[in-house]
Each structure stands twice: as structure tokens, then as C-alpha cells.
Design a protein around this motif. Sequence first.
Motif, PDB file in Angstrom:
ATOM      1  N   LEU A  87      37.360 -28.357 -53.474  1.00 17.53           N
ATOM      2  CA  LEU A  87      38.574 -27.971 -52.739  1.00 17.53           C
ATOM      3  C   LEU A  87      39.315 -29.183 -52.183  1.00 17.53           C
ATOM      4  O   LEU A  87      40.256 -29.053 -51.404  1.00 17.53           O
ATOM      5  N   GLY A  88      38.846 -30.371 -52.549  1.00 19.11           N
ATOM      6  CA  GLY A  88      39.518 -31.581 -52.082  1.00 19.11           C
ATOM      7  C   GLY A  88      39.078 -32.033 -50.708  1.00 19.11           C
ATOM      8  O   GLY A  88      39.734 -32.861 -50.074  1.00 19.11           O
ATOM      9  N   ILE A  89      37.973 -31.476 -50.215  1.00 21.27           N
ATOM     10  CA  ILE A  89      37.443 -31.884 -48.913  1.00 21.27           C
ATOM     11  C   ILE A  89      36.275 -32.836 -49.158  1.00 21.27           C
ATOM     12  O   ILE A  89      35.341 -32.495 -49.898  1.00 21.27           O
ATOM     13  N   LYS A  90      36.318 -34.003 -48.538  1.00 26.04           N
ATOM     14  CA  LYS A  90      35.210 -34.959 -48.686  1.00 26.04           C
ATOM     15  C   LYS A  90      33.963 -34.390 -48.009  1.00 26.04           C
ATOM     16  O   LYS A  90      34.002 -34.077 -46.817  1.00 26.04           O
ATOM     17  N   ALA A  91      32.885 -34.236 -48.744  1.00 25.46           N
ATOM     18  CA  ALA A  91      31.665 -33.669 -48.166  1.00 25.46           C
ATOM     19  C   ALA A  91      30.455 -34.326 -48.815  1.00 25.46           C
ATOM     20  O   ALA A  91      30.502 -34.756 -49.967  1.00 25.46           O
ATOM     21  N   LYS A  92      29.376 -34.418 -48.025  1.00 21.66           N
ATOM     22  CA  LYS A  92      28.131 -35.033 -48.512  1.00 21.66           C
ATOM     23  C   LYS A  92      26.969 -34.204 -48.022  1.00 21.66           C
ATOM     24  O   LYS A  92      26.915 -33.867 -46.838  1.00 21.66           O
ATOM     25  N   SER A  93      26.000 -33.922 -48.895  1.00 21.83           N
ATOM     26  CA  SER A  93      24.825 -33.179 -48.435  1.00 21.83           C
ATOM     27  C   SER A  93      23.758 -34.147 -47.919  1.00 21.83           C
ATOM     28  O   SER A  93      23.710 -35.314 -48.324  1.00 21.83           O
ATOM     29  N   PHE A  94      22.927 -33.648 -47.019  1.00 23.26           N
ATOM     30  CA  PHE A  94      21.864 -34.443 -46.410  1.00 23.26           C
ATOM     31  C   PHE A  94      20.563 -33.658 -46.339  1.00 23.26           C
ATOM     32  O   PHE A  94      20.571 -32.487 -45.964  1.00 23.26           O
ATOM     33  N   THR A  95      19.462 -34.297 -46.654  1.00 21.61           N
ATOM     34  CA  THR A  95      18.144 -33.684 -46.428  1.00 21.61           C
ATOM     35  C   THR A  95      17.745 -33.935 -44.966  1.00 21.61           C
ATOM     36  O   THR A  95      18.402 -34.716 -44.262  1.00 21.61           O
ATOM     37  N   GLY A  96      16.660 -33.324 -44.530  1.00 17.94           N
ATOM     38  CA  GLY A  96      16.180 -33.556 -43.166  1.00 17.94           C
ATOM     39  C   GLY A  96      15.902 -35.030 -42.927  1.00 17.94           C
ATOM     40  O   GLY A  96      16.245 -35.599 -41.885  1.00 17.94           O
ATOM     41  N   ARG A  97      15.307 -35.651 -43.895  1.00 22.33           N
ATOM     42  CA  ARG A  97      14.994 -37.086 -43.808  1.00 22.33           C
ATOM     43  C   ARG A  97      16.256 -37.917 -43.620  1.00 22.33           C
ATOM     44  O   ARG A  97      16.298 -38.849 -42.817  1.00 22.33           O
ATOM     45  N   GLN A  98      17.293 -37.593 -44.402  1.00 23.30           N
ATOM     46  CA  GLN A  98      18.541 -38.353 -44.314  1.00 23.30           C
ATOM     47  C   GLN A  98      19.255 -38.151 -42.979  1.00 23.30           C
ATOM     48  O   GLN A  98      20.013 -39.012 -42.547  1.00 23.30           O
ATOM     49  N   VAL A  99      18.972 -36.995 -42.341  1.00 20.23           N
ATOM     50  CA  VAL A  99      19.546 -36.752 -41.014  1.00 20.23           C
ATOM     51  C   VAL A  99      18.734 -37.501 -39.953  1.00 20.23           C
ATOM     52  O   VAL A  99      19.208 -37.761 -38.851  1.00 20.23           O
ATOM     53  N   GLY A 100      17.518 -37.884 -40.315  1.00 21.70           N
ATOM     54  CA  GLY A 100      16.650 -38.559 -39.347  1.00 21.70           C
ATOM     55  C   GLY A 100      16.012 -37.568 -38.396  1.00 21.70           C
ATOM     56  O   GLY A 100      15.835 -37.842 -37.205  1.00 21.70           O
ATOM     57  N   ILE A 101      15.641 -36.388 -38.924  1.00 26.21           N
ATOM     58  CA  ILE A 101      14.936 -35.388 -38.109  1.00 26.21           C
ATOM     59  C   ILE A 101      13.440 -35.692 -38.216  1.00 26.21           C
ATOM     60  O   ILE A 101      12.811 -35.450 -39.256  1.00 26.21           O
ATOM     61  N   VAL A 102      12.905 -36.289 -37.151  1.00 25.42           N
ATOM     62  CA  VAL A 102      11.500 -36.697 -37.160  1.00 25.42           C
ATOM     63  C   VAL A 102      10.677 -35.623 -36.451  1.00 25.42           C
ATOM     64  O   VAL A 102      11.001 -35.205 -35.350  1.00 25.42           O
ATOM     65  N   THR A 103       9.625 -35.164 -37.126  1.00 25.28           N
ATOM     66  CA  THR A 103       8.800 -34.078 -36.577  1.00 25.28           C
ATOM     67  C   THR A 103       7.355 -34.543 -36.380  1.00 25.28           C
ATOM     68  O   THR A 103       6.966 -35.626 -36.831  1.00 25.28           O
ATOM     69  N   ASP A 104       6.565 -33.676 -35.754  1.00 26.66           N
ATOM     70  CA  ASP A 104       5.124 -33.930 -35.713  1.00 26.66           C
ATOM     71  C   ASP A 104       4.542 -33.591 -37.090  1.00 26.66           C
ATOM     72  O   ASP A 104       5.296 -33.304 -38.031  1.00 26.66           O
ATOM     73  N   THR A 105       3.233 -33.606 -37.213  1.00 19.45           N
ATOM     74  CA  THR A 105       2.624 -33.474 -38.544  1.00 19.45           C
ATOM     75  C   THR A 105       2.152 -32.048 -38.845  1.00 19.45           C
ATOM     76  O   THR A 105       1.425 -31.827 -39.813  1.00 19.45           O
ATOM     77  N   ALA A 106       2.545 -31.089 -38.027  1.00 15.47           N
ATOM     78  CA  ALA A 106       2.090 -29.706 -38.228  1.00 15.47           C
ATOM     79  C   ALA A 106       2.839 -29.059 -39.390  1.00 15.47           C
ATOM     80  O   ALA A 106       3.874 -28.401 -39.211  1.00 15.47           O
ATOM     81  N   HIS A 107       2.317 -29.260 -40.602  1.00 13.48           N
ATOM     82  CA  HIS A 107       2.977 -28.729 -41.792  1.00 13.48           C
ATOM     83  C   HIS A 107       3.223 -27.229 -41.670  1.00 13.48           C
ATOM     84  O   HIS A 107       2.393 -26.494 -41.141  1.00 13.48           O
ATOM     85  N   THR A 108       4.379 -26.805 -42.146  1.00 18.24           N
ATOM     86  CA  THR A 108       4.900 -25.415 -42.181  1.00 18.24           C
ATOM     87  C   THR A 108       5.334 -24.873 -40.805  1.00 18.24           C
ATOM     88  O   THR A 108       5.910 -23.789 -40.737  1.00 18.24           O
ATOM     89  N   ARG A 109       5.063 -25.594 -39.736  1.00 17.42           N
ATOM     90  CA  ARG A 109       5.509 -25.146 -38.399  1.00 17.42           C
ATOM     91  C   ARG A 109       5.732 -26.379 -37.507  1.00 17.42           C
ATOM     92  O   ARG A 109       5.370 -26.386 -36.332  1.00 17.42           O
ATOM     93  N   ALA A 110       6.324 -27.396 -38.091  1.00 19.36           N
ATOM     94  CA  ALA A 110       6.474 -28.676 -37.382  1.00 19.36           C
ATOM     95  C   ALA A 110       7.457 -28.577 -36.221  1.00 19.36           C
ATOM     96  O   ALA A 110       8.394 -27.780 -36.246  1.00 19.36           O
ATOM     97  N   LYS A 111       7.212 -29.394 -35.216  1.00 19.84           N
ATOM     98  CA  LYS A 111       8.122 -29.480 -34.060  1.00 19.84           C
ATOM     99  C   LYS A 111       8.984 -30.735 -34.185  1.00 19.84           C
ATOM    100  O   LYS A 111       8.473 -31.794 -34.557  1.00 19.84           O
ATOM    101  N   ILE A 112      10.256 -30.618 -33.832  1.00 19.87           N
ATOM    102  CA  ILE A 112      11.141 -31.784 -33.877  1.00 19.87           C
ATOM    103  C   ILE A 112      10.804 -32.720 -32.714  1.00 19.87           C
ATOM    104  O   ILE A 112      10.707 -32.278 -31.574  1.00 19.87           O
ATOM    105  N   GLU A 113      10.593 -33.991 -33.023  1.00 20.53           N
ATOM    106  CA  GLU A 113      10.339 -34.970 -31.959  1.00 20.53           C
ATOM    107  C   GLU A 113      11.602 -35.725 -31.576  1.00 20.53           C
ATOM    108  O   GLU A 113      11.832 -36.011 -30.419  1.00 20.53           O
TER     109      GLU A 113
END
Length: 234
Positions: A87-113
Amino acid sequence: MLIVQKYGGTSVGSTERIKAIAERVARIRREGNDVVVVVSAMAGETDKLITFASEISPAPPEREMDLLLSSGERISAALTAIALNELGIKAKSFTGRQVGIVTDTAHTRAKIERITATQVKKAISEGYVPVIAGFQGTTETAEVTTLGRGGSDLTAVAVAAALGADLCEIYTDVEGVFTTDPGIVPEARKLEKISYEEMLELASLGAKVLQTRSVEFAMKYNVPLVGGKVKFYR
Ligand code: ADP
Ligand code: ASP
Ligand code: MG
């Protein structure tokens, strides 16, 4: 205004719906707002991936489940960014990693640190609409984690807080938080205001309209929910 919009599974349920979302985002962007989009996996996608894993193993390793499940949201994010660019709008997708969302290590129910959001902030300042894959982060050692079922709500609230957004809009298949599940009880009333405690109680009783963790997060960081900065749309 800086607006974070979260689109749930139904809202990104087909390519037609994704194109419709892109139209709406494009309109709001052209009105001069900065927009950050957070998306869920397409409706049914997460369950489908869980079924695939269960067909192979009765107890798949949680680490592998997280990589598997995080892919649903990545698909929606990339498709939405493609639709916006179309549609002519500049847009970029991001994964959680690319956003810098750092969590604890509790896989499948991690908490954002913590959330750095450096690349997202840069993208906004360069005129892009960041489209964030919800429901995911990574640990300190770059292991992919997911934030528990319904976790894209948490991504949206946490990103809105991290960016100091003016508004966080939750697009779902109902137009707000009701006294009880409107899908089951037709007389349910839409609430104009709700306290964190009441919202927590509703969520923990299974009202999945907002994930419990996202309410806890909002409470901790004083992000106003219904009647405040977080608004619901159908
Ligand atoms: P999304 O995929 O957009 O995240 P969810 O299915 O997770 O949507 O949450 C929306 C659903 O929550 C609604 O379809 C509704 O049936 C259900 N729900 C349960 N309790 C409530 C409530 N008290 N108010 C609003 N919706 C509720
Ligand atoms: N796709 C994930 C789930 O189904 C996260 C979400 O939709 O919020 O639980
Ligand atoms: Mg949900």
C-alpha cells in the motif's frame, strides 16, 4: 500520537483480513501518527503447530516447542509488513529477539525481564511501521521463548509501556471487556472501566480477552487498561 495496535488471531485470520488491517494502519499512518503493530498467529495456527508436535511426540522438548510456536506470529508479522508495503507504507517486521524482548528461561511460559526496543525505535524514527511478532522473546543466551497462551497481549502492553505509547489498541473478536464471556452469555454488559484487581480476577477465571500476565504487567507498570490507555475494538 504513537499508537500500538495489537491484532489477535481472528483479525489476522486470512490474507484478506491482513489486507484489511493494512488499510486501517495505512489510514492512521497517513493521518500523521506513528503506528506500531503487534500481531498474533493466524487463528488456529498455534493449535495446529501443537497438534503437529503431539503427533510426533507425547512430550516434545519445551525448547523445540518454543521455536515451533514462535513461527506462527512471525508468519503474520511478515505478511502484514508485506501488505503495508504493497500500500506504499514503509513497514518492517520484527521477531521478539529483534525487538530486544529479554525473558527468563521458563520455556513456553517465559516472563519478560526487559525490553530494549532499540531497532524498533530506530525504525519509527526512520518512518517505518514496525510490525512485531507477538508472544515471544529470547533469553539472555538467545534461546527462543514464548510468553504463555494469549501472550501477544503481553507483548502489546509491554511494548506500549517500553515506547511510552499514547495509546494501546487491542483488536479482537469482541469490542471490549464484558461482565462475563459475551460469546456464552448474550446479556453480558460491556464495561466502561475496570480496576486492575477486577481485570486480574476475570483473566484468571479464564476470560482470555486479556492474558493474565498482561494484566499483571500493566498493574506493575501502571499502564491504564479499560477506560485508560488500552482500548478494545472489534
Ligand atoms: P484474540 O485472538 O484476539 O487474542 P481471544 O480469543 O484470546 O482473542 O480473546 C477474545 C475472546 O475472549 C472473546 O471471543 C470472548 O469470547 C472471550 N472472553 C471471555 N471472557 C470475556 C470477557 N469477560 N469479556 C470479553 N471477552 C471475553
Ligand atoms: N498465538 C498465541 C496463542 O494462541 C498467542 C496469542 O494469540 O496471543 O496462544
Ligand atoms: Mg488472546
